[in-house]
Design a protein around this motif. Structure first.
Motif, PDB file in Angstrom:
ATOM      1  N   UNK A   1     -10.165  -6.859   3.217  1.00 30.47           N
ATOM      2  CA  UNK A   1     -10.801  -6.906   1.906  1.00 30.47           C
ATOM      3  C   UNK A   1     -10.368  -5.755   1.008  1.00 30.47           C
ATOM      4  N   UNK A   2      -9.053  -5.586   0.848  1.00 35.10           N
ATOM      5  CA  UNK A   2      -8.527  -4.736  -0.193  1.00 35.10           C
ATOM      6  C   UNK A   2      -8.130  -5.640  -1.359  1.00 35.10           C
ATOM      7  N   UNK A   3      -7.584  -5.096  -2.420  1.00 29.68           N
ATOM      8  CA  UNK A   3      -7.245  -5.969  -3.548  1.00 29.68           C
ATOM      9  C   UNK A   3      -6.137  -5.354  -4.400  1.00 29.68           C
ATOM     10  N   UNK A   4      -5.587  -6.176  -5.303  1.00 33.61           N
ATOM     11  CA  UNK A   4      -4.462  -5.798  -6.159  1.00 33.61           C
ATOM     12  C   UNK A   4      -4.920  -5.755  -7.602  1.00 33.61           C
ATOM     13  N   UNK A   5      -4.437  -4.748  -8.355  1.00 29.91           N
ATOM     14  CA  UNK A   5      -4.718  -4.620  -9.785  1.00 29.91           C
ATOM     15  C   UNK A   5      -3.423  -4.835 -10.555  1.00 29.91           C
ATOM     16  N   UNK A   6      -3.432  -5.795 -11.453  1.00 26.73           N
ATOM     17  CA  UNK A   6      -2.239  -6.149 -12.226  1.00 26.73           C
ATOM     18  C   UNK A   6      -2.365  -5.564 -13.625  1.00 26.73           C
TER      19      UNK A   6
ATOM     20  N   UNK B   1       1.962  -3.659 -10.808  1.00 26.17           N
ATOM     21  CA  UNK B   1       0.684  -3.736 -10.108  1.00 26.17           C
ATOM     22  C   UNK B   1       0.593  -2.596  -9.099  1.00 26.17           C
ATOM     23  N   UNK B   2      -0.615  -2.268  -8.739  1.00 27.49           N
ATOM     24  CA  UNK B   2      -0.860  -1.405  -7.589  1.00 27.49           C
ATOM     25  C   UNK B   2      -1.923  -2.078  -6.736  1.00 27.49           C
ATOM     26  N   UNK B   3      -2.198  -1.520  -5.582  1.00 31.61           N
ATOM     27  CA  UNK B   3      -3.238  -2.095  -4.731  1.00 31.61           C
ATOM     28  C   UNK B   3      -4.128  -0.987  -4.205  1.00 31.61           C
TER      29      UNK B   3
ATOM     30  N   UNK C   1       1.581   1.991 -16.263  1.00 26.87           N
ATOM     31  CA  UNK C   1       0.316   2.306 -15.633  1.00 26.87           C
ATOM     32  C   UNK C   1      -0.393   1.016 -15.241  1.00 26.87           C
ATOM     33  N   UNK C   2      -1.033   1.040 -14.106  1.00 25.17           N
ATOM     34  CA  UNK C   2      -1.820  -0.118 -13.681  1.00 25.17           C
ATOM     35  C   UNK C   2      -3.306   0.112 -13.889  1.00 25.17           C
ATOM     36  N   UNK C   3      -3.691   1.312 -14.326  1.00 28.38           N
ATOM     37  CA  UNK C   3      -5.097   1.556 -14.635  1.00 28.38           C
ATOM     38  C   UNK C   3      -5.507   0.665 -15.792  1.00 28.38           C
ATOM     39  N   UNK C   4      -6.613  -0.011 -15.645  1.00 27.00           N
ATOM     40  CA  UNK C   4      -6.973  -1.041 -16.595  1.00 27.00           C
ATOM     41  C   UNK C   4      -7.529  -0.485 -17.898  1.00 27.00           C
ATOM     42  N   UNK C   5      -7.107  -1.105 -18.977  1.00 28.07           N
ATOM     43  CA  UNK C   5      -7.653  -0.826 -20.307  1.00 28.07           C
ATOM     44  C   UNK C   5      -8.475  -2.014 -20.790  1.00 28.07           C
ATOM     45  N   UNK C   6      -8.801  -2.931 -19.871  1.00 29.48           N
ATOM     46  CA  UNK C   6      -9.662  -4.079 -20.134  1.00 29.48           C
ATOM     47  C   UNK C   6      -9.002  -5.091 -21.066  1.00 29.48           C
TER      48      UNK C   6
ATOM     49  N   UNK D   1     -17.134   6.042   2.966  1.00 29.89           N
ATOM     50  CA  UNK D   1     -16.097   5.061   2.658  1.00 29.89           C
ATOM     51  C   UNK D   1     -15.286   5.581   1.489  1.00 29.89           C
ATOM     52  N   UNK D   2     -13.981   5.651   1.665  1.00 25.02           N
ATOM     53  CA  UNK D   2     -13.070   6.109   0.625  1.00 25.02           C
ATOM     54  C   UNK D   2     -12.102   4.986   0.271  1.00 25.02           C
ATOM     55  N   UNK D   3     -11.247   5.265  -0.714  1.00 27.42           N
ATOM     56  CA  UNK D   3     -10.212   4.314  -1.106  1.00 27.42           C
ATOM     57  C   UNK D   3      -8.929   5.082  -1.370  1.00 27.42           C
ATOM     58  N   UNK D   4      -7.837   4.349  -1.508  1.00 29.97           N
ATOM     59  CA  UNK D   4      -6.554   4.934  -1.875  1.00 29.97           C
ATOM     60  C   UNK D   4      -5.774   3.905  -2.679  1.00 29.97           C
ATOM     61  N   UNK D   5      -5.049   4.371  -3.674  1.00 24.41           N
ATOM     62  CA  UNK D   5      -4.243   3.500  -4.521  1.00 24.41           C
ATOM     63  C   UNK D   5      -2.767   3.682  -4.184  1.00 24.41           C
ATOM     64  N   UNK D   6      -2.056   2.575  -4.026  1.00 25.09           N
ATOM     65  CA  UNK D   6      -0.657   2.607  -3.618  1.00 25.09           C
ATOM     66  C   UNK D   6       0.146   1.576  -4.404  1.00 25.09           C
ATOM     67  N   UNK D   7       1.472   1.757  -4.388  1.00 23.38           N
ATOM     68  CA  UNK D   7       2.375   0.801  -5.029  1.00 23.38           C
ATOM     69  C   UNK D   7       3.452   0.392  -4.037  1.00 23.38           C
ATOM     70  N   UNK D   8       4.163  -0.677  -4.368  1.00 26.29           N
ATOM     71  CA  UNK D   8       5.171  -1.255  -3.487  1.00 26.29           C
ATOM     72  C   UNK D   8       6.447  -1.470  -4.277  1.00 26.29           C
ATOM     73  N   UNK D   9       7.591  -1.095  -3.693  1.00 32.56           N
ATOM     74  CA  UNK D   9       8.847  -1.355  -4.398  1.00 32.56           C
ATOM     75  C   UNK D   9       9.523  -2.590  -3.817  1.00 32.56           C
ATOM     76  N   UNK D  10      10.689  -2.930  -4.357  1.00 34.91           N
ATOM     77  CA  UNK D  10      11.375  -4.155  -3.947  1.00 34.91           C
ATOM     78  C   UNK D  10      12.031  -4.038  -2.578  1.00 34.91           C
ATOM     79  N   UNK D  11      12.055  -2.849  -2.006  1.00 40.48           N
ATOM     80  CA  UNK D  11      12.500  -2.680  -0.625  1.00 40.48           C
ATOM     81  C   UNK D  11      11.333  -2.754   0.352  1.00 40.48           C
TER      82      UNK D  11
END
Length: 887
Positions: A310-315, A288-290, A332-337, A423-433
């Motif tokens: 009001x941000x959100x997560x994409x799985x 996932x990314x957020x 990749x977390x970019x959606x293919x629907x 208004x802009x956005x940014x995509x980020x990921x999180x690791x297990x640390x």
């Protein structure tokens, strides 16, 4: 090397923002509280008798009084200093009266990238204008090219795009600039920016080659990207020690050479490669990314905000596996629907991060085996989400600081507007640390609304954006400072939080900067998902099975016309499936999308009808033959304006054609644009939500203003609604006749349904005339009224379908009277919402069908001629059908 930037920095921990003069206040308050606490504990433990207790309380009171006095003095000094600066603020050009609360958009607001923004402006009483030169706010989803608009703006106009956003929106430009930025400022780079090389630059390509050959680069995975391409396109994963990675330099050199020779563009082809982030955190085995949202509230002064709520997560769609880089799908977390993709709200993400911390990292930290534990991750604090969010703020503030002289300033030599916002956005990921990594920035984020929470999210992000914009404009028009502390006190920020603040009177810019010692990093290859996809072993049958219950198949469910339907499905607990045979309900409004009938089952509800296009063509022929459409003598105009002749839009639902079940639902009124009357909302009292002029409430208000007398007790609205329903009865019967005959000829067993629209006009005598039928339904959701209307229409439609598919209905068979009596009894309770019956099976013996009838006759205006008499819709529709040789 340039001079180090002048910012306040805390190299070990975050220092909460308290305004331009608030750092002293915060420090004094903290010292006072600590001093009082220490003094109290010390004295209480040393003196236990009553007399000493009185002395302790007296001393505590004195210390508290002193602390409060110091705090008041500090506040007074702060206010005096702030007021002293206010007279230094230059007066910005006031907005002309004719432009106040008017905004302009590049496209029609009925566009998924613009609807949420238009809805936010409308919710604050703004109106859309088609005249760009008179709009206070000009909105585009993407920057313009060429940039001529910047020099055509009036000083008082506010444009939502800044020049040169491509300098950080493009992946290669961001990587290159951040490298330069840390060298210029002599600052330790954030680990959140992955190691990157811009391969179309010879020196960078050479450094990357050295990294591969001599720096261990062949032992780790890399991601090759085309920097200007989005939605997961142009991305290649190169696994460690793979043949592709070993040959990547030669491949890139050849690719750049071929692209240069084959391309007519003056700009050279571009490629960037970044180190793949290993040991990523997963959600139920999926990557996932957020996406986070941030707002440039002003560039003069520079004020940047981050939204905390009001941000959100994409799985992602596929299971995550670091041992296999052959396919990019699981990386990749970019959606293919795909059906397995999903989203989480920010609150759900907050709970998930805490859960992951409690299950994984906290037990390790409690043993004391790890040193240099970040303070917020230490078990004594255990605030992992705060740790994550402060990294997000720091990443964004560093981008702003790096680009403050490139993008985030007023550009007086190339922009005539005195201030801008965006208004802009940014995509980020999180690791297990619990380390955050930036994927990319986005200057024009997508605005899909296939989940209910995204409606609320957009309403907050863009609604609060309008509030902030209005405050800043008002302050600057009055020559006052943009006071961040005042904005906080009166609640202007909403869910936004300050991450960068450069006031014109200040020598220093304040920026959010959170630093910590990272936990030991793990390499790739050891993370393989333990989750397995469970395939259904049940075969398709002619009855509803447990595996297909609460499922839907819907191509284009994230398209603009499909999002309202998808929201209703999800709200009722339905989940999407990729195979049409696995669905309980099939919903397809995508043009040219063929639905294979051989894969459909008798228990499935299907929309549209297989011959729907032919049916509506048939109905259009009927309307042309029996009605002189467009000829409405003495039509009713909105508020008497001669250029606001409006249509009434209503909805009709066919649940079944054999037997016929048809229902009616109120809709809205369509007002054509008028340059003389652009206001879209009825004036509201202060604090009230503006009422859209196209709402049903607005229609009722218009009808009450008409001086028409009726026999009996019905109101003007009842009289009009009765005619609307009466007109749709024969239309529904014609529809059912043609659909039933088609199903019988083609041996179709599925149960079809359809939700349709109809347009009517009305004259001064409140006579109603049908002018248009629509086989599609979705209107633009640029008003909250339409969002709520769609949720009602689709939500209640799906609820009724569930009732029809209930045990009571299927036990007796769908055509049995006992089944219909039970089903209709259930529907009369709370399942129908605003739907009203047009045609339904009768529940009493001896009756075959119940049909709505409206007996109030139309009151003809004297100027109407005989031609217009044919506008009445009666049972002529059925008689006309009988006279035709074929149906």
């Amino acid at each position: 090397m340039q001079k180090r930037r002048n910012v306040q920095r805390d190299s070990r921990r975050h220092r909460p923002y308290s305004g331009a003069f608030g750092s002293t206040t915060t420090l004094l308050l903290i010292l006072a509280v600590v001093s009082i606490t220490i003094s109290t504990i010390s004295i209480v433990f040393q003196h236990r008798n009553a007399s000493m207790h009185q002395m302790v309380m007296h001393q505590l009171e004195e210390e508290m009084t002193t602390s409060i006095g110091v705090w008041k003095q500090t506040q007074q000094r702060r206010r005096r200093r702030r007021d002293a600066h206010r007279h230094l603020q230059r007066m910005f050009t006031p907005v002309p009266d004719h432009a106040k609360k008017l905004f302009w958009m590049k496209f029609s607001p009925h566009h998924k990238l613009y609807e949420p923004v238009a809805r936010a402006f409308h919710s604050r009483g703004w109106s859309l204008t088609r005249q760009q030169h008179k709009a206070h706010v000009i909105w585009r989803d993407q920057p313009t090219s060429p940039r001529g608009i910047y020099t055509r703006l009036q000083p008082w106009q506010r444009y939502n795009q800044l020049p040169h956003t491509d300098a950080w929106d493009d992946k290669d430009a961001l990587a290159q600039r951040m490298e330069e930025y840390y060298k210029e400022t002599d600052t330790e780079p954030l680990h959140s920016f992955p190691e990157s090389y811009v391969l179309h630059q010879p020196k960078a390509l050479q450094r990357f080659q050295q990294r591969l050959n001599n720096g261990g680069g062949l032992d780790i995975p890399w991601v090759l990207k085309q920097p200007t391409v989005n939605m997961g396109e142009g991305v290649t994963i190169l696994g460690p020690q793979s043949k592709e990675l070993k040959n990547i330099v030669k491949t890139v050199q050849k690719k750049l050479k071929d692209q240069t020779e084959d391309s007519d563009d003056e700009d050279p082809p571009r490629l960037v490669i970044q180190q793949y982030i290993c040991n990523e955190m997963t959600y139920k085995g999926r990557k996932f990314d957020f996406r986070v949202f941030w707002m440039v509230a002003s560039v003069d002064p520079l004020l940047v905000l981050y939204h905390t709520q009001h941000n959100y997560v994409r799985i992602g769609h596929a299971l995550y596996d670091e041992s296999n880089f052959a396919s990019t799908k699981s990386h990749l977390t970019t959606h293919t629907f795909g059906a397995e993709e999903g989203k989480l709200t920010w609150e759900q993400f907050r709970a998930f991060v805490q859960e992951q911390y409690d299950k994984t990292l906290k037990p390790q930290l409690s043993t004391g085996e790890l040193n240099n534990i970040p303070r917020l991750l230490h078990p004594s604090h255990a605030k992992p989400f705060q740790h994550v969010e402060q990294q997000i703020k720091t990443v964004l503030s560093h981008i702003v600081d790096a680009y403050k002289d490139i993008t985030f300033h007023s550009h007086p030599h190339e922009m005539t507007s005195e201030n801008v916002f965006t208004v802009h956005a940014a995509d980020m990921i999180l690791d297990n640390n619990f380390d955050v990594f930036l994927i990319e920035g986005t200057d024009g984020p997508g605005k899909d609304e296939d989940y209910d929470f995204r409606i609320d999210m957009h309403n907050a992000i863009f609604g609060e954006m309008v509030d902030i914009l209005e405050y800043i404009v008002q302050q600057q028009e009055n020559g006052k400072a943009v006071d961040v502390d005042e904005m906080k006190e009166i609640g202007i920020f909403g869910g936004y939080d300050v991450i960068y603040n450069q006031q014109p009177e200040e020598d220093q810019a304040w920026m959010f900067d959170y630093r910590f010692e990272r936990l030991p990093q793990k390499g790739c290859g050891g993370h393989s998902s333990q989750f397995q996809v469970v395939e259904s072993t049940e075969s398709a049958t002619d009855t509803l099975t447990q595996s297909t219950a609460k499922t839907f198949y819907m191509p284009g469910r994230v398209f603009s016309d499909g999002e309202p339907v998808t929201r209703s499905f999800r709200r009722l607990g339905y989940r999407p499936v990729d195979d049409i045979a696995d669905a309980q309900i099939i919903y397809n409004r995508v043009e040219n999308e063929h639905l294979p009938s051989e894969r459909m089952q008798p228990y499935q509800f299907v929309s549209p009808f297989p011959n729907e296009v032919d049916i509506f063509h048939h109905l259009e022929t009927y309307l042309d033959r029996t009605m002189s459409r467009g000829v409405v003598c003495n039509p009713l105009f909105y508020n008497g304006s001669q250029d606001r002749r409006f249509q009434i839009v209503v909805y009709w639902l066919i649940l079944s054609t054999d037997p016929l079940l048809a229902l009616y639902h109120d809709g809205f009124i369509y007002l054509p644009y008028s340059a003389n009357d652009e206001m879209e909302c009825i004036s509201a009292a202060k604090g009230e939500v503006p009422t859209w002029r196209g709402s049903w409430i607005s229609l009722e208000k218009q009808l009450r203003q008409q001086q028409v007398k009726f026999s009996g007790r019905e109101t003007a609205m009842d009289h009009v609604r009765g005619q609307l329903k009466q007109a749709l009865v024969p239309i529904a019967r014609v529809f059912a006749t043609k659909a039933t005959q088609y199903n019988q000829l083609n041996d179709i067993a599925q149960r079809h349904f359809g939700l349709f629209g109809a347009e009517f006009e009305i004259d001064h005598n409140l006579n109603v005339f049908l002018t248009q039928l629509h086989d599609d339904l979705v209107a633009g959701e640029q008003h909250q009224y339409i969002v709520d209307l769609h949720d009602e229409l689709y939500g209640k439609t799906l609820g009724i379908l569930e009732c029809l598919n209930s045990t009571a209905f299927t036990t007796h068979g769908r055509n049995s009277r006992q089944s219909w009596e039970t089903t209709l009894e259930i529907l009369t309770h709370d399942k129908m919402g605003g739907f009203q019956w047009l045609v339904r099976p009768a529940t009493s013996a001896g009756q075959e069908q119940w049909t709505f009838q409206h007996y109030s006759g139309k009151q003809r205006a004297r100027e109407c001629k005989s031609k217009v008499e044919r506008l009445d819709i009666t049972e002529d529709a059925i008689n006309w059908e009988k006279q035709r040789t074929s149906i």
